[in-house]
Scaffold this motif. Structure first.
Motif, PDB file in Angstrom:
ATOM      1  N   THR A 161     -20.520 -11.866   6.185  1.00 47.11           N
ATOM      2  CA  THR A 161     -19.747 -11.363   7.212  1.00 47.11           C
ATOM      3  C   THR A 161     -18.880 -12.166   8.129  1.00 47.11           C
ATOM      4  O   THR A 161     -17.798 -11.907   8.431  1.00 47.11           O
ATOM      5  CB  THR A 161     -20.567 -10.226   8.117  1.00 47.11           C
ATOM      6  OG1 THR A 161     -21.231  -9.342   7.134  1.00 47.11           O
ATOM      7  CG2 THR A 161     -19.605  -9.551   9.018  1.00 47.11           C
ATOM      8  N   VAL A 162     -19.683 -13.363   8.721  1.00 44.67           N
ATOM      9  CA  VAL A 162     -19.330 -14.103   9.480  1.00 44.67           C
ATOM     10  C   VAL A 162     -18.204 -14.992   8.550  1.00 44.67           C
ATOM     11  O   VAL A 162     -16.905 -15.449   9.344  1.00 44.67           O
ATOM     12  CB  VAL A 162     -20.456 -15.185   9.808  1.00 44.67           C
ATOM     13  CG1 VAL A 162     -19.637 -16.421  10.780  1.00 44.67           C
ATOM     14  CG2 VAL A 162     -21.302 -14.381  10.889  1.00 44.67           C
ATOM     15  N   LEU A 163     -18.309 -15.400   7.255  1.00 49.49           N
ATOM     16  CA  LEU A 163     -17.343 -16.309   6.832  1.00 49.49           C
ATOM     17  C   LEU A 163     -16.467 -15.717   5.781  1.00 49.49           C
ATOM     18  O   LEU A 163     -15.301 -16.412   5.520  1.00 49.49           O
ATOM     19  CB  LEU A 163     -18.524 -17.268   5.728  1.00 49.49           C
ATOM     20  CG  LEU A 163     -19.214 -18.186   6.350  1.00 49.49           C
ATOM     21  CD1 LEU A 163     -20.256 -18.817   5.404  1.00 49.49           C
ATOM     22  CD2 LEU A 163     -18.700 -19.099   7.085  1.00 49.49           C
ATOM     23  N   GLU A 164     -16.192 -14.295   5.606  1.00 49.19           N
ATOM     24  CA  GLU A 164     -15.507 -13.882   4.807  1.00 49.19           C
ATOM     25  C   GLU A 164     -13.970 -13.814   5.332  1.00 49.19           C
ATOM     26  O   GLU A 164     -12.910 -13.815   4.830  1.00 49.19           O
ATOM     27  CB  GLU A 164     -15.783 -12.434   4.168  1.00 49.19           C
ATOM     28  CG  GLU A 164     -15.780 -11.238   5.518  1.00 49.19           C
ATOM     29  CD  GLU A 164     -16.012 -10.072   4.920  1.00 49.19           C
ATOM     30  OE1 GLU A 164     -15.914  -9.842   3.765  1.00 49.19           O
ATOM     31  OE2 GLU A 164     -16.567  -9.133   5.884  1.00 49.19           O
ATOM     32  N   GLY A 165     -13.962 -13.748   6.498  1.00 52.20           N
ATOM     33  CA  GLY A 165     -12.620 -13.967   7.236  1.00 52.20           C
ATOM     34  C   GLY A 165     -11.908 -15.251   6.874  1.00 52.20           C
ATOM     35  O   GLY A 165     -10.711 -15.494   7.143  1.00 52.20           O
ATOM     36  N   PHE A 166     -12.586 -16.220   6.349  1.00 49.13           N
ATOM     37  CA  PHE A 166     -12.106 -17.617   6.369  1.00 49.13           C
ATOM     38  C   PHE A 166     -11.723 -17.683   5.102  1.00 49.13           C
ATOM     39  O   PHE A 166     -10.951 -18.776   4.635  1.00 49.13           O
ATOM     40  CB  PHE A 166     -13.071 -18.769   6.504  1.00 49.13           C
ATOM     41  CG  PHE A 166     -13.451 -19.031   7.943  1.00 49.13           C
ATOM     42  CD1 PHE A 166     -12.872 -19.961   8.696  1.00 49.13           C
ATOM     43  CD2 PHE A 166     -14.605 -18.511   8.402  1.00 49.13           C
ATOM     44  CE1 PHE A 166     -13.026 -20.198   9.964  1.00 49.13           C
ATOM     45  CE2 PHE A 166     -15.077 -18.773   9.664  1.00 49.13           C
ATOM     46  CZ  PHE A 166     -14.494 -19.444  10.477  1.00 49.13           C
ATOM     47  N   MET A 167     -11.764 -16.714   4.179  1.00 45.53           N
ATOM     48  CA  MET A 167     -10.989 -16.856   2.636  1.00 45.53           C
ATOM     49  C   MET A 167      -9.768 -16.597   2.798  1.00 45.53           C
ATOM     50  O   MET A 167      -9.162 -15.975   3.289  1.00 45.53           O
ATOM     51  CB  MET A 167     -11.906 -15.742   1.668  1.00 45.53           C
ATOM     52  CG  MET A 167     -13.108 -16.039   1.343  1.00 45.53           C
ATOM     53  SD  MET A 167     -13.635 -15.020  -0.159  1.00 45.53           S
ATOM     54  CE  MET A 167     -13.375 -13.321   0.343  1.00 45.53           C
ATOM     55  N   ASN A 168      -9.081 -17.520   1.995  1.00 46.72           N
ATOM     56  CA  ASN A 168      -7.572 -17.079   1.665  1.00 46.72           C
ATOM     57  C   ASN A 168      -7.362 -16.550   0.452  1.00 46.72           C
ATOM     58  O   ASN A 168      -7.424 -17.147  -0.748  1.00 46.72           O
ATOM     59  CB  ASN A 168      -7.025 -18.783   1.655  1.00 46.72           C
ATOM     60  CG  ASN A 168      -5.497 -18.650   1.251  1.00 46.72           C
ATOM     61  OD1 ASN A 168      -4.858 -17.711   1.757  1.00 46.72           O
ATOM     62  ND2 ASN A 168      -4.831 -19.799   0.872  1.00 46.72           N
ATOM     63  N   VAL A 169      -7.311 -15.021   0.431  1.00 44.55           N
ATOM     64  CA  VAL A 169      -7.095 -14.392  -0.639  1.00 44.55           C
ATOM     65  C   VAL A 169      -5.557 -13.737  -0.701  1.00 44.55           C
ATOM     66  O   VAL A 169      -4.676 -13.806  -0.033  1.00 44.55           O
ATOM     67  CB  VAL A 169      -8.049 -13.155  -0.674  1.00 44.55           C
ATOM     68  CG1 VAL A 169      -9.376 -13.627  -0.639  1.00 44.55           C
ATOM     69  CG2 VAL A 169      -7.710 -12.338   0.586  1.00 44.55           C
ATOM     70  N   LYS A 170      -5.110 -13.548  -1.843  1.00 45.57           N
ATOM     71  CA  LYS A 170      -3.836 -12.973  -2.185  1.00 45.57           C
ATOM     72  C   LYS A 170      -3.365 -11.678  -1.156  1.00 45.57           C
ATOM     73  O   LYS A 170      -4.308 -10.831  -1.088  1.00 45.57           O
ATOM     74  CB  LYS A 170      -3.664 -12.336  -3.643  1.00 45.57           C
ATOM     75  CG  LYS A 170      -2.094 -12.218  -3.978  1.00 45.57           C
ATOM     76  CD  LYS A 170      -2.001 -11.579  -5.504  1.00 45.57           C
ATOM     77  CE  LYS A 170      -0.643 -11.534  -5.697  1.00 45.57           C
ATOM     78  NZ  LYS A 170      -0.523 -10.900  -7.222  1.00 45.57           N
TER      79      LYS A 170
END
Length: 222
Positions: free
Chosen positions: A200-209
């Motif tokens: 939950t903490v880290l998913e906001g750092f993902m660069n997704v389409k």
């Protein structure tokens, strides 16, 4: 002939409909939003797709994140994949090479031997990954530092000539070896709740389409 062409066209369309449907039900698509045609068209996306497929072979509680953009000295650096597993936190750095690879854990640079005795040097990927781990730890200051492990994955186009590793928390392997490595992960150092919280903490750092990367504030250190 017309009937044959019609049957062939229906078969081709059916094939792609099946592949698209199958792809849209994969964890990779649900995580990243990259379509079947994105995977076909772009090598880096195809590599990420293969990487996630191999990491999914890990047993027990785990979650996978791809293409994390982590701030390092006010610039964003990429973590190709992050495996949150009950045995630890594995930071994966992918290298796309095609020659013979030579490197030591302590060396500043590694070498790639190419055709006709040409040599190409590149930064030590272990050192790169450890810098990314340090940046990740800045974002997770309450997480035990011993949980983090370095995993450098080379694409299958290259071959290892001489690789020297001393640290127990460092792995250097090829994509084709990743499945067996994934199956060998064991031990329980993180609970499912821990894994879910980290995700939950880290998913906001993902660069997704189709998702705008939200800016993250660097954690200040004294």
């Amino acid at each position: 002939m017309t009937l044959f062409l019609l049957i062939a066209a229906i078969a081709i369309v059916g094939y792609f409909v099946f592949k698209i449907y199958s792809h849209d039900n994969t964890a990779f698509y649900k995580l990243t939003g990259y379509s079947y045609f994105d995977v076909l068209a772009k090598k880096n996306i195809r590599t990420s797709y293969k990487l996630m497929h191999e990491l999914e072979q890990v047993k027990d509680a785990r979650k996978i994140l791809l293409d994390l953009q982590i701030p390092v000295y006010e610039e964003l650096q990429t973590i190709d994949a992050l495996l949150l597993h009950e045995s630890g936190i594995y930071v994966v750095n992918v290298k796309d090479k095609s020659g013979w690879i030579n490197g030591r854990e302590q060396s500043i640079e590694w070498k790639e031997l190419l055709h006709k005795n040409k040599t190409r040097v590149f930064n030590n990927p272990i050192h790169e990954t450890k810098r990314l781990i340090n940046a990740l730890q800045d974002q997770l200051p309450e997480v035990d530092g011993t949980l983090f492990e370095t995993v450098v994955v080379f694409t299958n186009d290259c071959s290892f000539q001489q690789i020297e590793i001393q640290s127990e928390n460092v792995e250097v392997l090829k994509m084709s070896e990743l499945k067996e490595w994934a199956k060998s992960r064991n031990g329980k150092r993180l609970s499912e709740t821990d894994i879910d919280t980290l995700y939950t903490v880290l998913e906001g750092f993902m660069n997704v389409k189709n998702t705008t990367l939200q800016s993250k504030t660097l954690v200040s250190t004294n």
